[in-house]
Design an enzyme around this catalytic site. Structure first.
Site, short mmCIF file in Angstrom:
data_model
loop_
_atom_site.label_atom_id
_atom_site.label_comp_id
_atom_site.label_asym_id
_atom_site.label_seq_id
_atom_site.Cartn_x
_atom_site.Cartn_y
_atom_site.Cartn_z
N SER A 95 -37.66 31.18 38.02
CA SER A 95 -36.92 32.24 37.32
C SER A 95 -37.72 32.82 36.16
O SER A 95 -37.31 33.83 35.58
CB SER A 95 -35.58 31.71 36.82
OG SER A 95 -35.77 30.69 35.86
N LYS A 110 -27.99 31.98 30.30
CA LYS A 110 -29.27 32.46 29.75
C LYS A 110 -29.05 33.59 28.74
O LYS A 110 -29.65 33.61 27.65
CB LYS A 110 -30.17 32.91 30.88
CG LYS A 110 -30.67 31.77 31.75
CD LYS A 110 -31.51 32.27 32.92
CE LYS A 110 -32.06 31.11 33.74
NZ LYS A 110 -32.86 31.55 34.90
#
Length: 797
Positions: free
Chosen positions: A652, A695
């Site tokens: 990611s 996040k």
């Protein structure tokens, strides 16, 4: 240039209150907790209705999804439509005592049969002693014994008379019988007097004594035979008396169970054994004759009792058994032992049933993980299913660890449907590594953790109402249901899905009920649900608080303002038990003249996983393919997660790493008030990642600590928009233009946001505009190529 942030409405999908046409969940009916699990339910229905070998079921679902409850409800419903299976019992095997016999009876008859045998024992315990104490038996037995004794007395008398006629006395001594000469007055002649007789007289007396001794010897030889004859007559009398006492009671049972061959054969064996061992029914103190005085068992009637293994007299349908501790003995049964005279003894009454006995003819539900954790339980279950019979034996004997003799009960035929509940990983591991698995478990029921949210609000509200009633919690208000639905989407990490992990939902409602009670609310309200969510986070977020504190204090270096070349804020997710949160990480990249190699420092130090290394290789391929198709790729680059001292895994961060490398090549600074997440493929397309909400919130919290400037934000993959269910404070900040969420589909869009420059599009000749970001990269790479050529020429000289 695409730099418009997402609208606040895209950051959170609220529940449509208009679909919730009630004031509280008290108005809603119950619903099956298997809502949204139609695929799995169809598979289970198929598995339990197909009656073929091997079609056992494996229900795949993580723990806490309510799989066990759903399976039990469905199986119990199916079992209610089926006939009650047979009772089973073990009885003594009179021919081979070490191999108890298994007898099958109709449901409910096992209990009756056991009671009949107990009643028979009680009756015979009274009837037999009475028969042997009766005047008729005593008279006949006494006559037989009297005749036998009289016969011996008569023979002795005749021998004594013959001796007396010969003037010889017969006397009994401690060592036997002896003959001595006597006078005509029957006075014993002493040895001195005998020696004074003439020789002819002495010889005559000696010959007479020899003849009498021979007759005595012959007579003594006849006594055992005569006594055996008397004993046989007594035994015949005993048998006749016992038959008169026993047959009446036994005949009633034989007539009752005449249509059941196994029971009939057993009763006939019992009848014969009782008659052969009738002395066991007479107490020692009441025994009249020596032939009966033999050692008795502590409980001689135990061998006539019935060990009822399976009693279904109280059942109205096929059994459904769930075993929480599926070890070897609980599954297969066991043979207990009892300490006696310093040793361990056992018999057929000590055979105990296992779950396979109890579920025989029905269904047995097991937790796959618990089953596999128990030594030899899995192999035993497979072997039993393959054999189609239940064979009770100790684990030590099954493993050949002991060689002592023990019981070997007759196997019981097995007809059971096994349902294993377990994590999908267990199913796939067994499928891969156990060759017998698919022969025995042909039906897989795959449960889902989430269902589509569209048009499911009302059914989900009914599910919440059902859980609240089952757990005896307060009903939920309309707004509370809406909040739970929204949080459910958040827990799935998808705004278009709803969580159906029942344990998580039940825990949330239980805690919300506690806060409702604490706040004095008759119903669970929106604020109670939110308080439960916040309090649970507060219980678990100590580590997050410490990490963010280190960033705020400058111990961990994260910039939220300014621009820096080759430096970018990436985002990762930490999962700690039930709590996960986002953590910003600084990635730096350096570039220089080289041979086209991108060095991943995490991989070189063995702190990077395979997926992370794959992401780095993909981005290096992207750079070479885009910018150096017609010339050597003459750079060397290094990547590292700064202040990272643990293992790094996942791809990611590959978009952030690519932007950092390109920034270093072009020497164009990147905005530090933006964090970025996303993976990238070789064509430069940005791909979705997990944990997008955590996040974003992680970087938002850092920015709040350092002070919101209005320019800060997060760049996410465009394909992650549908997963956004952000906290309300993040959404409010976006509404007030204090924090921004950008969605990108390509690397170029991300670079434009990070640099403020046009990325640039190559023309037909593959040349980028010089003033664009891609143009500056191409120019720098061309410069590196020229330097490499000059260097190579100098090396040749």
């Amino acid at each position: 240039m695409k730099n418009t942030p997402l609208a606040p409405t895209q950051l959170y999908k609220p529940c449509n209150i208009g679909h919730l046409t009630f004031d509280s969940t008290t108005e809603l009916e119950d619903i099956e907790i298997t809502v949204g699990q139609e695929r799995a339910m169809d598979a289970i229905k198929f598995g339990i209705r197909i009656h073929k070998n091997g079609y056992n079921i494996f229900a795949m679902a993580p723990a806490g999804t309510g799989t066990l409850t759903a399976v039990r409800q469905l199986v119990e419903h199916e079992a209610s439509r089926q006939a009650i299976p047979s009772d089973w019992c073990y009885v003594h095997n009179f021919r081979q005592p070490a191999t108890p016999l298994a007898i099958q009876l109709q449901a409910g008859q096992g209990k009756t049969f056991k009671a009949d045998m107990e009643e028979l024992i009680d009756e015979l315990s009274v009837a037999i002693p009475i028969a042997f104490e009766g005047d008729g038996y005593r008279s006949r037995a006494g006559e037989i014994e009297s005749q036998s004794r009289q016969r011996e007395i008569n023979e002795f008398s005749e021998l004594r008379d013959s001796a007396a006629n010969a003037h010889i006395m017969l006397s009994e001594t401690p060592t036997g019988y002896s003959f001595t000469p006597a006078t005509e007055e029957n006075q014993e002649i002493s040895p001195e007097e005998f020696n004074k007789l003439d020789k002819d007289k002495q010889h005559e007396i000696q010959q007479a004594i020899i003849g009498l001794q021979e007759r005595l010897t012959q007579l003594l030889k006849k006594f055992p035979t005569w006594r055996k004859e008397a004993k046989r007559k007594l035994q015949a009398l005993n048998r006749e008396t016992a038959e008169l006492a026993v047959n009446h009671s036994i005949d009633e049972l034989i007539e009752k169970y005449a249509k059941q061959p196994a029971v009939l054969a057993y009763l006939q064996a019992v009848q014969k054994n009782i008659i052969d061992h009738v002395g066991d029914f007479i107490p020692h103190g009441e025994k009249m004759f020596p032939f009966m005085e033999m050692p008795q068992e502590s409980d001689p009637f135990k061998r006539y009792r019935v060990n009822l293994m399976v009693d279904l007299s109280d059942k109205k349908s096929a059994p459904v058994i769930y075993e929480d501790h599926p070890n070897y003995s609980n599954l297969l049964g066991r043979i207990d032992h009892q300490a006696y005279m310093g040793s361990l003894v056992t018999d057929f009454t000590m055979i105990k049933p296992g779950d396979l006995h109890k579920a025989n003819g029905g269904y047995l539900i097991l937790d796959a993980r618990k089953l596999l954790f128990q030594p030899y339980a899995w192999e035993t279950l497979k072997r039993t299913l393959q054999a189609g019979e239940i064979r009770v034996e100790s684990l030590e004997r099954a493993l050949s660890l002991i060689s002592t003799s023990s019981l070997e009960p007759q196997p019981i035929p097995l007809n059971v449907k096994i349902i294993l509940c377990g994590d999908p990983l267990i199913y796939y591991l067994l499928s891969e590594y156990d060759p017998d698995f698919h022969d025995l478990f042909k039906v897989a029921a795959d449960f889902d953790r989430a269902v589509a949210r569209e048009d499911a609000s009302l059914n989900y509200a009914r599910l919440l109402a059902t859980i609240a009633r089952n757990e005896k919690l307060r009903p939920l208000s309309q707004n509370a249901v809406a909040r739970v639905i929204e949080h459910s989407s958040r827990m799935t990490g998808d705004a278009e899905k709803l969580l159906i992990h029942l344990r998580s939902i039940k825990d949330l409602l239980t805690e919300a009920d506690y806060w409702a009670a604490d706040n004095g609310h008759p119903h669970i309200t929106n604020s109670d649900v939110q308080q439960a969510i916040d309090h649970k986070i507060h219980r678990l977020d100590k580590i997050r608080e410490k990490l963010y504190e280190n960033i705020h204090r400058g111990t961990v270096l994260i910039d939220t303002e300014g621009k820096v070349t080759g430096q970018i804020n990436a985002l990762s997710v930490l999962q700690l038990g039930e709590f996960s949160f986002g953590q910003p990480s600084r990635i730096t990249a350096t570039t220089r003249l080289g041979s086209g190699k991108v060095v991943d420092i995490e991989r070189e130090t063995e702190l990077g996983g395979a997926i992370h290394s794959k992401g780095v290789l993909i981005l290096s391929s992207f750079i070479a393919a885009r910018y150096s198709r017609t010339s050597p790729f003459s750079i060397a680059a290094s990547l590292v997660f700064e202040q990272s001292y643990g293992f790094v895994e996942g791809d990611s961060a590959s978009l952030a790493e690519l932007c950092a490398i390109l920034s270093s090549i072009a020497q164009v600074p990147l905005r530090q008030d933006l964090a970025i997440t996303g993976s990238v493929n070789q064509l430069g397309h940005v791909q979705p990642i997990g944990g997008v909400n955590e996040k974003i919130e992680g970087f938002f919290d850092i920015c709040v600590k350092k002070g919101l400037t209005g320019t800060q934000g997060v760049i996410i993959p465009e394909t992650n928009i549908k997963h956004l269910m952000l906290r309300w404070d993040v959404v409010h900040a976006a509404e007030n233009h204090q924090f921004n969420i950008y969605a990108v589909a390509t690397v170029d869009e991300a670079l434009e946001l990070l640099t403020g420059m046009e990325a640039g599009i190559a023309n037909e000749q593959g040349i980028y505009p010089p003033e664009s970001f891609n143009g500056q990269i191409a120019a720098q790479l061309q410069h590196f190529t020229m330097l490499k050529k000059d260097f190579d020429k100098k090396s040749e000289l």
